[in-house]
Design an enzyme around this catalytic site. Structure first.
Site, short mmCIF file in Angstrom:
data_model
loop_
_atom_site.label_atom_id
_atom_site.label_comp_id
_atom_site.label_asym_id
_atom_site.label_seq_id
_atom_site.Cartn_x
_atom_site.Cartn_y
_atom_site.Cartn_z
N GLY A 172 35.82 58.24 19.85
CA GLY A 172 37.20 58.15 20.32
C GLY A 172 38.11 59.09 19.57
O GLY A 172 37.83 60.28 19.43
N GLY A 173 39.23 58.52 19.09
CA GLY A 173 40.22 59.32 18.39
C GLY A 173 39.66 60.03 17.17
O GLY A 173 40.17 61.06 16.75
N GLY A 407 33.25 97.82 28.82
CA GLY A 407 34.37 97.01 28.33
C GLY A 407 34.06 96.44 26.96
O GLY A 407 34.97 96.25 26.14
N ALA A 408 32.78 96.20 26.70
CA ALA A 408 32.41 95.63 25.40
C ALA A 408 32.72 96.62 24.27
O ALA A 408 33.01 96.22 23.15
CB ALA A 408 30.94 95.23 25.41
C1 HXC Z 1 37.71 47.72 14.57
C2 HXC Z 1 35.50 48.23 14.26
C3 HXC Z 1 35.62 49.34 15.13
C4 HXC Z 1 36.90 49.58 15.72
C5 HXC Z 1 33.60 49.28 14.42
N1 HXC Z 1 34.22 48.23 13.85
N2 HXC Z 1 34.42 49.97 15.21
N3 HXC Z 1 36.53 47.43 13.98
N4 HXC Z 1 37.91 48.74 15.41
N5 HXC Z 1 37.11 50.61 16.52
C6 HXC Z 1 33.65 47.28 12.90
C7 HXC Z 1 32.60 46.36 13.50
O1 HXC Z 1 33.18 45.25 14.09
C8 HXC Z 1 31.79 46.00 12.26
O2 HXC Z 1 32.49 45.02 11.54
C9 HXC Z 1 31.84 47.28 11.43
O3 HXC Z 1 32.96 48.00 11.91
C10 HXC Z 1 30.60 48.13 11.58
O4 HXC Z 1 30.36 48.33 12.95
P1 HXC Z 1 28.90 48.19 13.59
O5 HXC Z 1 29.08 48.20 15.05
O6 HXC Z 1 28.21 47.02 12.96
O7 HXC Z 1 28.21 49.52 13.08
P2 HXC Z 1 27.20 50.46 13.85
O8 HXC Z 1 26.14 49.65 14.51
O9 HXC Z 1 26.76 51.47 12.85
O10 HXC Z 1 28.05 51.17 15.01
C11 HXC Z 1 29.13 51.98 14.67
C12 HXC Z 1 29.92 52.37 15.94
C13 HXC Z 1 30.29 51.09 16.74
C14 HXC Z 1 29.07 53.30 16.82
C15 HXC Z 1 31.15 53.13 15.49
O11 HXC Z 1 30.85 50.13 15.83
C16 HXC Z 1 31.23 51.33 17.85
O12 HXC Z 1 30.85 51.76 18.94
N6 HXC Z 1 32.51 51.01 17.62
C17 HXC Z 1 33.53 51.13 18.63
C18 HXC Z 1 33.87 52.55 18.88
C19 HXC Z 1 35.03 52.68 19.81
O13 HXC Z 1 34.91 52.47 21.01
N7 HXC Z 1 36.23 52.92 19.20
C20 HXC Z 1 37.49 52.95 19.90
C21 HXC Z 1 37.62 54.32 20.49
S1 HXC Z 1 39.09 54.53 21.35
P3 HXC Z 1 31.76 44.02 10.52
O14 HXC Z 1 32.86 43.10 10.13
O15 HXC Z 1 30.67 43.39 11.30
O16 HXC Z 1 31.25 44.86 9.39
C22 HXC Z 1 40.00 55.49 20.37
C23 HXC Z 1 41.29 55.84 20.98
C24 HXC Z 1 42.00 56.93 20.22
O17 HXC Z 1 39.63 55.84 19.32
C25 HXC Z 1 42.36 57.99 21.17
C26 HXC Z 1 43.22 59.00 20.55
C27 HXC Z 1 43.17 60.28 21.37
#
Ligand code: HXC
Length: 519
Positions: A172-173, A407-408
């Site tokens: 994401g971001g 051109g290159a």
């Molecule tokens: C809050 C989060 C989080 C998030 C992960 N965690 N992503 N908490 N917000 N975005 C937390 C989990 O709940 C977990 O908490 C810990 O972090 C570790 O995550 P896991 O999933 O256990 O780790 P892993 O299996 O290694 O996977 C990592 C990951 C996955 C691939 C990053 O967590 C994931 O897909 N997260 C979501 C990604 C996502 O969709 N983000 C939002 C994007 S939108 P605990 O307490 O269990 O340790 C965005 C918009 C911005 O970013 C746009 C701006 C242009």
């Protein structure tokens, strides 16, 4: 009232609490995955004992979805200043052990603060990224936080070097800030970048893809070109960041500092005497030529695994740091295509922004023909490289080793687009196109009536005539389009002389807000 000792103990205890981040268990999990913790990374990247931390006790103020029950001192990102090889830098290191390194309002504010510091004090900013993106519990405040960072990335662009290390899953971001920076480093098997992960893709497009194939270090270094350096592990990554930084000035207000070298500036490149093959269709490795010319054979390649038909990287000659752009005849005959134009265009702009002279080695048969390239917009993308050279005001030195066609020829830092000193080897061929193609066009009618051996004989004769007439550097030299035709063994000493002569170059720029590069 607390005693002095109790106050000291309090600070010690708070420091210890901040330093453990999301806890030992989660740190161990990082280690099991071949990753260091956020704090260990800074220890390894920065000079020993040079780190000074900012905002160690900052915490979030969020009160939603149960997040109020958890507070990590520092809020999941470590920020501060330190040195690398004695050079001041500002850093932030995202801590995956706290909510997966996800970004909330307080966390974003910390990054913004250290970016503002870096910009104000004109020092490079280095981001160590390991984050699940926007912290879901903090909603729109996380999105706002990201946007504040993006805005700062744009303000810093071209003023201070911005370097991103991707050291875990960045979703994401978390990928857009790195995308706005100058260089992205990725680590094989542990770092990923994607706008949306495999699960979302499966839901939306029904496409099944692993995270490695979607956004691993291989994908972004070889296919997308999003990343510039592919590292085997985190230690390798830190080593290469330190190496890259050694070529860069602190900001656009500075010039890169000279390096000490025992490699004599006037060393003759004997190896290059017969390096370019007699047969102009035969490939050779331009990288070998570069390594022979530069100080101690040190050439730090940027985008090594992407668009390999052009080479970009940093080196020094006689201690003076340079950026090198070179066609690579060993890959696709060194042709310019979409990817190589974009790669080199971006590199030239970086060098120009940071006062790094550009040395261009030319052996290019032209732009790659075909519908794939035309539909993909080779006109627009090729124009990016042309634009980058045309607007560059740093010292530009060009060495034509063999082909400079069409051109290159114009694009690859020709005299006409204001390269300062243009050299060519006796093996240079400067023409509108190669002999075969030219003969096919100009003598089409003459050849049309001929067949078999007669055709072959006539064509060979015409090709030879064309080669004698055009496949050399002397037409261009007669017109002053080349400053000197040099023997290849003089390459290093001439480049050094040129760099010295151009050391105080001051080029004028048109008075405008900014140009409009064909993006
Ligand atoms: C809050 C989060 C989080 C998030 C992960 N965690 N992503 N908490 N917000 N975005 C937390 C989990 O709940 C977990 O908490 C810990 O972090 C570790 O995550 P896991 O999933 O256990 O780790 P892993 O299996 O290694 O996977 C990592 C990951 C996955 C691939 C990053 O967590 C994931 O897909 N997260 C979501 C990604 C996502 O969709 N983000 C939002 C994007 S939108 P605990 O307490 O269990 O340790 C965005 C918009 C911005 O970013 C746009 C701006 C242009």
């Amino acid at each position: 009232m607390l005693t002095n000792q109790e106050r000291r103990d309090q600070l010690t205890q708070l420091n210890a609490q901040a330093e453990v981040g999301g806890g030992i268990e989660r740190i161990n999990k990082q280690h099991e995955q071949g990753k260091y913790s956020a704090r260990e990374r800074l220890e390894k990247l920065l000079d020993p004992q040079s780190f000074m931390e900012f905002d160690k006790f900052v915490v979030h103020k969020s009160r939603a979805f149960g997040i109020e029950k958890t507070q990590y001192l520092g809020d999941g990102v470590i920020t501060g200043i330190g040195t690398i090889n004695g050079q001041q830098v500002a850093v932030f290191s995202q801590d995956f052990t706290c909510w997966g390194g996800a970004l909330g309002a307080a966390y974003a504010k910390k990054i913004c603060k250290v970016m503002d510091f870096a910009l104000e004090h004109r020092i490079p900013i280095i981001g160590l990224n390991d984050s699940g993106g926007a912290r879901i519990q903090e909603g729109v405040e996380s999105l706002a936080g990201y946007a504040e960072i993006f805005w700062r990335n744009a303000q810093c662009s071209g003023v201070i070097p911005q370097i991103s290390l991707i050291l875990g899953p960045c979703a994401g971001g978390a990928v857009y800030s790195p995308a706005l920076t100058d260089f992205i480093f990725m680590v094989e098997k542990t770092s990923y970048m994607f706008v949306t992960g495999p699960d979302v893709i499966k839901t939306v497009t029904h496409e099944e893809v692993t995270k490695e194939a979607l956004g691993g270090a291989g994908t972004h270094n070889e296919k997308s070109g999003v990343a510039h350096f592919k590292c085997t592990d985190e230690d390798d990554c830190f080593e290469r960041v330190r190496e890259l930084l050694s070529y860069l000035p602190a900001s656009s207000a500075d010039k890169p500092t000279a390096v000490m070298t025992s490699d004599a500036a006037n060393r003759s490149n004997v190896k290059l005497k017969d390096f370019v093959p007699d047969n102009s269709r035969k490939p050779y490795d331009m990288k070998e030529l570069i390594v022979e010319v530069v100080d101690d054979g040190n050439f730090l390649e940027v985008h090594r695994d992407y668009a390999k038909n052009i080479l970009c990287g940093f080196a020094s000659v006689g201690g003076m740091k340079i950026g090198i752009v070179a066609n690579q005849p060993a890959i696709l005959a060194g042709v310019l295509d979409i990817d190589s134009s974009v790669k080199a265009g971006r590199f030239v702009r970086f060098c120009d922004a940071f006062n790094i002279p550009v040395v261009t080695f030319v052996d290019v048969p032209g732009f790659l023909p075909g519908t794939v390239q035309e539909y993909g917009g080779i006109i627009r993308h090729g124009a990016k490289l042309l634009y980058a050279y045309c607007e560059a005001t740093v010292p530009l030195i060009t060495v034509i080793t063999r082909k400079a066609y069409g051109g290159a020829y114009d694009v690859m830092a020709s005299k006409h687009i204001r390269s300062d000193i243009n050299l060519a080897y006796p093996t240079a061929e400067i023409a509108v196109m190669g002999a075969e193609g030219a003969v096919n066009i100009i003598f089409r009618n003459e050849l049309a009536g001929l067949k078999g051996a007669e055709f072959d004989k006539k064509k060979k004769e015409l090709v030879e005539n064309y080669e004698n007439e055009f496949a050399n550097p002397y037409r261009a030299a007669e017109l002053g389009y080349l400053d000197e035709v040099v023997f290849p063994e003089q390459t290093r000493s001439r480049i050094y002389q040129c760099l010295k002569a151009l050391e105080h170059k001051k080029a004028r720029k048109p008075d405008r807000k900014h140009g409009n590069i064909p993006l």
